[in-house]
Structure formats: C-alpha cells, structure tokens
Design a protein around this motif. Sequence first.
Motif, PDB file in Angstrom:
ATOM      1  N   ARG A   1       1.077   0.737 -12.402  1.00 35.48           N
ATOM      2  CA  ARG A   1       0.820   1.593 -11.247  1.00 35.48           C
ATOM      3  C   ARG A   1       0.516   0.763  -9.998  1.00 35.48           C
ATOM      4  O   ARG A   1       0.844   1.136  -8.887  1.00 35.48           O
ATOM      5  CB  ARG A   1      -0.359   2.514 -11.572  1.00 35.48           C
ATOM      6  N   TYR A   2      -0.109  -0.377 -10.216  1.00 31.80           N
ATOM      7  CA  TYR A   2      -0.489  -1.237  -9.101  1.00 31.80           C
ATOM      8  C   TYR A   2       0.358  -2.511  -9.052  1.00 31.80           C
ATOM      9  O   TYR A   2      -0.039  -3.507  -8.451  1.00 31.80           O
ATOM     10  CB  TYR A   2      -1.962  -1.626  -9.222  1.00 31.80           C
TER      11      TYR A   2
ATOM     12  N   THR B   1      -3.223  -3.202   2.974  1.00 32.12           N
ATOM     13  CA  THR B   1      -2.855  -2.302   1.869  1.00 32.12           C
ATOM     14  C   THR B   1      -3.582  -0.975   2.000  1.00 32.12           C
ATOM     15  O   THR B   1      -3.001   0.093   1.800  1.00 32.12           O
ATOM     16  CB  THR B   1      -3.182  -2.963   0.515  1.00 32.12           C
ATOM     17  N   ILE B   2      -4.867  -1.027   2.338  1.00 27.46           N
ATOM     18  CA  ILE B   2      -5.648   0.199   2.538  1.00 27.46           C
ATOM     19  C   ILE B   2      -5.057   1.013   3.688  1.00 27.46           C
ATOM     20  O   ILE B   2      -4.907   2.243   3.595  1.00 27.46           O
ATOM     21  CB  ILE B   2      -7.123  -0.153   2.824  1.00 27.46           C
ATOM     22  N   ALA B   3      -4.717   0.337   4.793  1.00 30.40           N
ATOM     23  CA  ALA B   3      -4.126   1.044   5.938  1.00 30.40           C
ATOM     24  C   ALA B   3      -2.813   1.703   5.551  1.00 30.40           C
ATOM     25  O   ALA B   3      -2.557   2.865   5.918  1.00 30.40           O
ATOM     26  CB  ALA B   3      -3.907   0.057   7.089  1.00 30.40           C
ATOM     27  N   GLN B   4      -1.972   1.010   4.805  1.00 31.51           N
ATOM     28  CA  GLN B   4      -0.679   1.565   4.396  1.00 31.51           C
ATOM     29  C   GLN B   4      -0.859   2.742   3.439  1.00 31.51           C
ATOM     30  O   GLN B   4      -0.151   3.752   3.554  1.00 31.51           O
ATOM     31  CB  GLN B   4       0.164   0.463   3.746  1.00 31.51           C
TER      32      GLN B   4
ATOM     33  N   GLY C   1       0.785  -1.227   0.000  1.00 31.62           N
ATOM     34  CA  GLY C   1       0.000   0.000   0.000  1.00 31.62           C
ATOM     35  C   GLY C   1       0.817   1.277   0.000  1.00 31.62           C
ATOM     36  O   GLY C   1       0.285   2.363  -0.283  1.00 31.62           O
ATOM     37  N   ASP C   2       2.109   1.180   0.309  1.00 31.78           N
ATOM     38  CA  ASP C   2       2.942   2.379   0.359  1.00 31.78           C
ATOM     39  C   ASP C   2       2.994   3.046  -1.019  1.00 31.78           C
ATOM     40  O   ASP C   2       3.389   2.423  -2.008  1.00 31.78           O
ATOM     41  CB  ASP C   2       4.367   2.028   0.808  1.00 31.78           C
TER      42      ASP C   2
ATOM     43  N   GLU D   1      -0.902   3.101  10.676  1.00 32.78           N
ATOM     44  CA  GLU D   1      -0.126   1.952  11.101  1.00 32.78           C
ATOM     45  C   GLU D   1      -0.892   1.166  12.170  1.00 32.78           C
ATOM     46  O   GLU D   1      -1.189   1.706  13.244  1.00 32.78           O
ATOM     47  CB  GLU D   1       1.239   2.386  11.657  1.00 32.78           C
ATOM     48  N   LEU D   2      -1.223  -0.059  11.872  1.00 35.99           N
ATOM     49  CA  LEU D   2      -1.928  -0.920  12.828  1.00 35.99           C
ATOM     50  C   LEU D   2      -0.918  -1.706  13.662  1.00 35.99           C
ATOM     51  O   LEU D   2       0.069  -2.215  13.132  1.00 35.99           O
ATOM     52  CB  LEU D   2      -2.845  -1.896  12.082  1.00 35.99           C
ATOM     53  N   THR D   3      -1.171  -1.800  14.944  1.00 33.15           N
ATOM     54  CA  THR D   3      -0.291  -2.581  15.819  1.00 33.15           C
ATOM     55  C   THR D   3      -0.482  -4.072  15.540  1.00 33.15           C
ATOM     56  O   THR D   3      -1.459  -4.481  14.897  1.00 33.15           O
ATOM     57  CB  THR D   3      -0.599  -2.289  17.289  1.00 33.15           C
ATOM     58  N   ILE D   4       0.440  -4.874  16.035  1.00 35.69           N
ATOM     59  CA  ILE D   4       0.334  -6.325  15.865  1.00 35.69           C
ATOM     60  C   ILE D   4      -0.961  -6.844  16.481  1.00 35.69           C
ATOM     61  O   ILE D   4      -1.640  -7.706  15.901  1.00 35.69           O
ATOM     62  CB  ILE D   4       1.547  -7.035  16.492  1.00 35.69           C
TER      63      ILE D   4
END
Length: 445
Positions: A246-247, A343-346, A120-121, A351-354
Amino acid sequence: MSSTAPAEPIHPVAKKPWYRSGTLWIVVGLVLGVVLGGFYPQDQHPIAYEIFRFCSRAFIALIKGLIVPLLVSTIIVGIAQTGDLKAVGRMGAKALIYFEVVTTIALFVGLFVANWLRPGDGLPIDFSATSGVAPAAAQSGWDLALHLFPSNLAKHWVEADLLPIVVFAVLFGISLTRVGERGAPVMAFSESVAQVMFKYTDLVMRLTPIGVFGAMAYNVSHMAAGHEVDGHVVHGWPAVFYLLGRYARLVGSLYLALILFFTLVLVPVMLIVRIRVLPFLRQIREPALTAFTTASSEAALPRLLEDVIAFGVPRRVASFVIPAGYSFNLDGSTLYLVLASLTIAQAAHIELTISQQLLMVLAFMLTSKGVAGVPRATLVIIAGTAASFGLPGEAGVAMLLAVDEVMDMARTTINVIGNGLASVVIARWEGVLGTNPEESAKLDV
C-alpha cells in the motif's frame, strides 16, 4: 599531506573462520527475525512479541549506557594528548562547514525525488487522525546556539543528547592541557576509563545479532498483527505484504532518494578525498548493517568509532566528528524531512509552489539541527514544520507511521555511513588520515 598506511599491520590479527564473522551472524539474526516475526503476529502471540521487543530494547539500552563514558573519556584523552588547541578549533570549523554543505544537498535530493515521483498521490490520509507525536517548537538561531552549551551533564546523558556532552568533553580536555603536570592523575584516569570502555564495548557488540533479531522480529510481528482491507481484517504475512504494498511508492521513493544521494554525493566525496569506495564500505559494514536492522544510530555508534579508527582516522578526530555529526550531519533523516513533508502535501491535495518548497528547505536547514535525544525526532520536526506551512502535520505523521520503521531503517543506515565518511574527510582535510600506524592498519587509499 601524505597519509599512506604501512605495508603491513603493526599487530597482525589472525583471520577469523567464516562461521565466527560478526556480519554473518547479524544477517542470520535479521533473517530469523523476519521469519519469526511474520509467523508470530503481535495480536495472536503477545508474549512472543514482548520477547522480541525485549531483546531489541535490552540491546539498545546497553548501547546507550556505554556511549557517554566512551565518548567523554576518548575525547578528553585525544585533546589532552594533542595539546594543540588551535587544531581543535580548526577541526570543529571544518566539520561544521562539511556538515552544512552535505545536509543541504540531501535536502535538495529529497525535494527533487518528491516532485519527480510524487509518492503522496493516492495515499489515504485521515484528517481527523492524530499521531501522538507532539510538533516541535520552532527554534531560533539563538536556540540552536544555546543548545551547544552543557547545562546539566546528567540530564544530557539520560536524554542521549550528545552535542552538549561533546562540548563538555572538549572544554574539559582543553582545561586538562592547561594545568600541566597537576592534571597527570586525571589524564591517567581518563586513559584507563577509555581502555575499559573499549573492552566493555566489545562485550556488548557481541550481542548485536540478538539485538538485530529482536528489532526485526518485533517490527514484522507488529505489521503482521492485522490490517483492515475492504471491510475485513488480514493477519500474518498477507498483512505484512499488504501494508508494504500500500505504501510501496513512498517507501520506494525514499530508498531511491537515499541511493541517489549515496551515489551522487557520498561516492564523489570519497573519490575527491582519495578514499577507495569498496574498502571503506567493507570497513563499516557491521555498524551500517546494525543501523539498518535496529533503525538506531546509537546502536551503531560504538562500533562505527572503532571501525573508522581502524581505517586510519585518529581517535581524537573520530571521537569528535562522529558524535557532533549525530546532531548536525544526519544525511538520511534530513533528506526524509523534505520528502515526507511533500508526501503529506500531495496526499492532502495541497500543491506547494517552488518558492514555498524552497522556504521549507530553508526551515529544515534550521530545525533539523540540535534535536538529538528527542524521541522520534524526525517525525517531531515534520509535524511542526508541516503545520507552519498549512499542511495537516498531525494527520500526515499518522499516515507515515504505518511504514515509518521500514523507512527509518534506510535513513539511519545513510546517517551512519555519512557520519563515518565525515570523520574520514575531516581527517584527510587535517592531513592526519593514517598518520598513526597503530590506527591505520586497514587504511587502503
């Protein structure tokens, strides 16, 4: 628990000439669809696009029309002929255990690849965008259990909701065994329907190359319709390559994750149950290729049933395990749920924790079950679960839609391979793999 096949087939079949191979013509349809789709973009050639789309949708419509009568008749006959109700319950319990273990591993493979490659970056996400995909409502354990019970067979048929249909057929088959001789006419009718449906399926499967051609052509034509690049719009092949480029990291991450899952999970499973990998893959190559090119598990289901039966899985096992797997054992789609959500979060710089990621895995273990028949079910689940973790679910799904078809092809293929393997595993676990000589001519263990 010996399950060796006879040295020679009971009914040897003459080998077809190479030019009549179904696999060959499916590949021809695939290549031709890619070429014509690129040269006939949707915006410039709308009639060609609609022809491509019609070929694909007409084929899949034929498939959907045969699935329910085929499954119901074969399950009823298989259970009624077995007459062992304890065996049916034991097989169902083993199938559910296997499904849960394998799909949980798939979730963790997706989690690992998403954290390793971070697809996702750098992906562009428009927070104001909407995908048109309604988020799925959270399902409780009671909802999942209730989904098992058939309430309206016609409704389940229309919505291609296979799980309640399978439950209905199992209960009907059990009831048929309990009425004794009075059920003989129903048994004879069910056997006749099953035999007719096998012939009907064979006729429809002959159209597979046309369906594959249409699916590939209309997807590539849509990609070639034009995309904005640096203030101007590109069309045709440049648009196709631009969109994929692009993807590329996202698409490549999913394909790599699925390859890892196949290599590190499915192959060891085959070795554990003493199934040779290459003969099994050769046996199911046509349904797998159909799944890849049409991005439809349903399109591959009838041929998958026939191929695993030819491999040595008793019909009563295959017709029970594979349809149930379409709700509980979608390995490729399950893996994609975690990968796409991270990917959406990135992309959104969240940033989601473990611990949050593990909670997400737990959520997907529940929400990924029992959604057969929901259009674009994977995206529906992603939209709902992502939103519950504070992620822009709608905007994220809109971002994923650009290459969802390309990714859907790969995850659907793994779904089909995984379900075919599940039927072989359960048959081996039950000690019935290759026990019917007429159904085990191609077993190679």
